[in-house]
Design an enzyme around this catalytic site. Sequence first.
Site, PDB file in Angstrom:
ATOM      1  CB  THR A   1      27.824 -95.898  31.705  1.00  0.00           C
ATOM      2  OG1 THR A   1      27.811 -94.573  31.179  1.00  0.00           O
ATOM      3  CG2 THR A   1      28.833 -95.909  32.849  1.00  0.00           C
ATOM      4  CG  ASP A   2      28.426 -93.056  27.026  1.00  0.00           C
ATOM      5  OD1 ASP A   2      28.091 -92.839  28.208  1.00  0.00           O
ATOM      6  OD2 ASP A   2      27.948 -92.433  26.054  1.00  0.00           O
ATOM      7  CD  GLU A   3      27.881 -90.656  32.533  1.00  0.00           C
ATOM      8  OE1 GLU A   3      28.460 -90.153  33.499  1.00  0.00           O
ATOM      9  OE2 GLU A   3      26.651 -90.608  32.369  1.00  0.00           O
TER      10      GLU A   3
ATOM     11  CB  SER B   1      31.689 -96.381  41.250  1.00  0.00           C
ATOM     12  OG  SER B   1      30.527 -95.908  40.597  1.00  0.00           O
ATOM     13  CE  LYS B   2      27.764 -98.896  35.704  1.00  0.00           C
ATOM     14  NZ  LYS B   2      26.824 -99.951  36.150  1.00  0.00           N
TER      15      LYS B   2
ATOM     16  NE  ARG C   1      26.307 -85.937  28.952  1.00  0.00           N
ATOM     17  CZ  ARG C   1      27.351 -85.098  29.023  1.00  0.00           C
ATOM     18  NH1 ARG C   1      28.043 -84.794  27.925  1.00  0.00           N
ATOM     19  NH2 ARG C   1      27.725 -84.577  30.173  1.00  0.00           N
TER      20      ARG C   1
HETATM   21  N1  LIG Z   1      20.122 -94.416  32.398  1.00  0.00           N
HETATM   22  C1  LIG Z   1      21.071 -94.313  31.502  1.00  0.00           C
HETATM   23  O1  LIG Z   1      21.047 -93.411  30.651  1.00  0.00           O
HETATM   24  C2  LIG Z   1      22.214 -95.307  31.473  1.00  0.00           C
HETATM   25  C3  LIG Z   1      23.147 -95.215  30.427  1.00  0.00           C
HETATM   26  C4  LIG Z   1      24.210 -96.145  30.389  1.00  0.00           C
HETATM   27  C5  LIG Z   1      24.321 -97.107  31.386  1.00  0.00           C
HETATM   28  N2  LIG Z   1      23.420 -97.154  32.391  1.00  0.00           N
HETATM   29  C6  LIG Z   1      23.589 -98.193  33.426  1.00  0.00           C
HETATM   30  O2  LIG Z   1      22.407 -98.962  33.443  1.00  0.00           O
HETATM   31  C7  LIG Z   1      22.158 -99.431  34.753  1.00  0.00           C
HETATM   32  C8  LIG Z   1      20.766 -99.047  35.170  1.00  0.00           C
HETATM   33  O3  LIG Z   1      20.640 -97.620  35.073  1.00  0.00           O
HETATM   34  P1  LIG Z   1      19.244 -96.914  35.375  1.00  0.00           P
HETATM   35  O4  LIG Z   1      19.256 -95.606  34.692  1.00  0.00           O
HETATM   36  O5  LIG Z   1      18.149 -97.875  35.140  1.00  0.00           O
HETATM   37  O6  LIG Z   1      19.409 -96.665  36.945  1.00  0.00           O
HETATM   38  P2  LIG Z   1      18.271 -96.478  38.028  1.00  0.00           P
HETATM   39  O7  LIG Z   1      18.922 -95.653  39.097  1.00  0.00           O
HETATM   40  O8  LIG Z   1      17.004 -96.023  37.420  1.00  0.00           O
HETATM   41  O9  LIG Z   1      18.021 -97.967  38.560  1.00  0.00           O
HETATM   42  C9  LIG Z   1      18.943 -98.664  39.349  1.00  0.00           C
HETATM   43  C10 LIG Z   1      18.194 -99.788  40.045  1.00  0.00           C
HETATM   44  O10 LIG Z   1      19.159-100.496  40.841  1.00  0.00           O
HETATM   45  C11 LIG Z   1      18.583-100.721  42.113  1.00  0.00           C
HETATM   46  N3  LIG Z   1      19.657-100.791  43.107  1.00  0.00           N
HETATM   47  C12 LIG Z   1      20.449 -99.777  43.555  1.00  0.00           C
HETATM   48  N4  LIG Z   1      21.282-100.239  44.497  1.00  0.00           N
HETATM   49  C13 LIG Z   1      21.028-101.564  44.639  1.00  0.00           C
HETATM   50  C14 LIG Z   1      21.555-102.581  45.462  1.00  0.00           C
HETATM   51  N5  LIG Z   1      22.530-102.332  46.348  1.00  0.00           N
HETATM   52  N6  LIG Z   1      21.072-103.824  45.349  1.00  0.00           N
HETATM   53  C15 LIG Z   1      20.080-104.098  44.465  1.00  0.00           C
HETATM   54  N7  LIG Z   1      19.516-103.176  43.675  1.00  0.00           N
HETATM   55  C16 LIG Z   1      19.990-101.914  43.770  1.00  0.00           C
HETATM   56  C17 LIG Z   1      17.660 -99.538  42.367  1.00  0.00           C
HETATM   57  O11 LIG Z   1      16.680 -99.834  43.346  1.00  0.00           O
HETATM   58  C18 LIG Z   1      17.079 -99.314  40.967  1.00  0.00           C
HETATM   59  O12 LIG Z   1      15.931-100.088  40.776  1.00  0.00           O
HETATM   60  C19 LIG Z   1      23.235 -98.801  35.650  1.00  0.00           C
HETATM   61  O13 LIG Z   1      24.240 -99.774  35.877  1.00  0.00           O
HETATM   62  C20 LIG Z   1      23.768 -97.650  34.836  1.00  0.00           C
HETATM   63  O14 LIG Z   1      25.127 -97.421  35.128  1.00  0.00           O
HETATM   64  C21 LIG Z   1      22.354 -96.271  32.468  1.00  0.00           C
END
Ligand SMILES: NC(=O)c1ccc[n+]([C@@H]2O[C@H](COP(=O)([O-])OP(=O)(O)OC[C@H]3O[C@@H](n4cnc5c(N)ncnc54)[C@H](O)[C@@H]3O)[C@@H](O)[C@H]2O)c1
Length: 314
Positions: free
Chosen positions: A124-126, A155-156, A216
């Site tokens: 993430t950009d965060e 953590s990321k 954002r």
């Molecule tokens: N949503 C955003 O705007 C955004 C932006 C940049 C990066 N990201 C990154 O993209 C990725 C997905 O984000 P998201 O928004 O879809 O998150 P989300 O919370 O919607 O989905 C996360 C998924 O991971 C699964 N999960 C959690 N812990 C787990 C484990 N221990 N083992 C297996 N599966 C597990 C959950 O059940 C869920 O299905 C993340 O790594 C996040 O950091 C998200």
Amino acid sequence: MVIAVSGGAGFVGSAFIRYISRTHPEDRIICFDALTYAADLHNLDEVSGNSGFAFIEGDITKKDDVEKLFSFHPDILVNFAAESHVDRSIEDPGLFIRTNVYGTGVLLDACIEHGIGRFHQISTDEVYGDLPLDRNDEAFTESSPLKPSSPYSASKAGADLLVLSYIRTYGMNATISRSSNNYGPGQNREKLIPKTVWNALHGIRIPVYGDGLNVRDWIHTDDHARAVDLIIRDGKSGEIYNIGAENEIRNIDLIRKILSILGRPEDLISFVPDRKGHDRRYAINPEKIRKELGFRAEQRDMEETILGYASVFS
Ligand SMILES: NC(=O)c1ccc[n+]([C@@H]2O[C@H](COP(=O)([O-])OP(=O)(O)OC[C@H]3O[C@@H](n4cnc5c(N)ncnc54)[C@H](O)[C@@H]3O)[C@@H](O)[C@H]2O)c1
């Protein structure tokens, strides 16, 4: 190709799976997910009947679960699995360290043991922290320093550093992408856009942190998915790619836009004390992925996403 997708039942991971199954029907997709509160298997309805699709319930922090995933002999593992909600990370940092850092480590070890072709970490950009509101000329590049503000982003960042160390130490074939905020269908109702739509439709006050001026950059999940697909196929091992859309908006303006689209009054907005450590502005310099992989985000209207939630929630 067999593509393993951890966290594939979540918001962005499921969009990636739908994108791959539409654009590369010849690939097999193995979705691996612990089905936490954030997962929604309905996000996979479009692909669940496909012969090339399989789902395994499992936790990335548990080696035995991860072994089940590797019994499918994936060529690539794309890791979306994470705890992703900043507010929850402020309440319970330990869970974020365990899932996001330790869990990524378990996946990396399994990749080394089984000799996977490519590991891709969704970041993430965060991880870069924030930018001041009065410097519109500034944006994060891949070499910007890591200065995370929340336990989530720390953590990321920790996971990213682990991936980089495995590339250097074990010669692992891996890449990292850092995207800006995503919008699109299928996001958990705790997050900004679905929560605002829900509250607006039900006449519930819409909490806005601080002065609401935080900025954002917003990218559609389909664009994010397309960028990740380009990286896993044509990106160079060892590289980090920022993924942005040059689509910046202040939180308060986004909330006003949602209210206006839904025809609801602005007096639903309720300013609340700021989130601890709240980042002011994120902005991505998307030059590297544009030049090296030809990626450019489509400028889409957020209206379709907003109306999509409205129709699901009413
Ligand atoms: N949503 C955003 O705007 C955004 C932006 C940049 C990066 N990201 C990154 O993209 C990725 C997905 O984000 P998201 O928004 O879809 O998150 P989300 O919370 O919607 O989905 C996360 C998924 O991971 C699964 N999960 C959690 N812990 C787990 C484990 N221990 N083992 C297996 N599966 C597990 C959950 O059940 C869920 O299905 C993340 O790594 C996040 O950091 C998200």
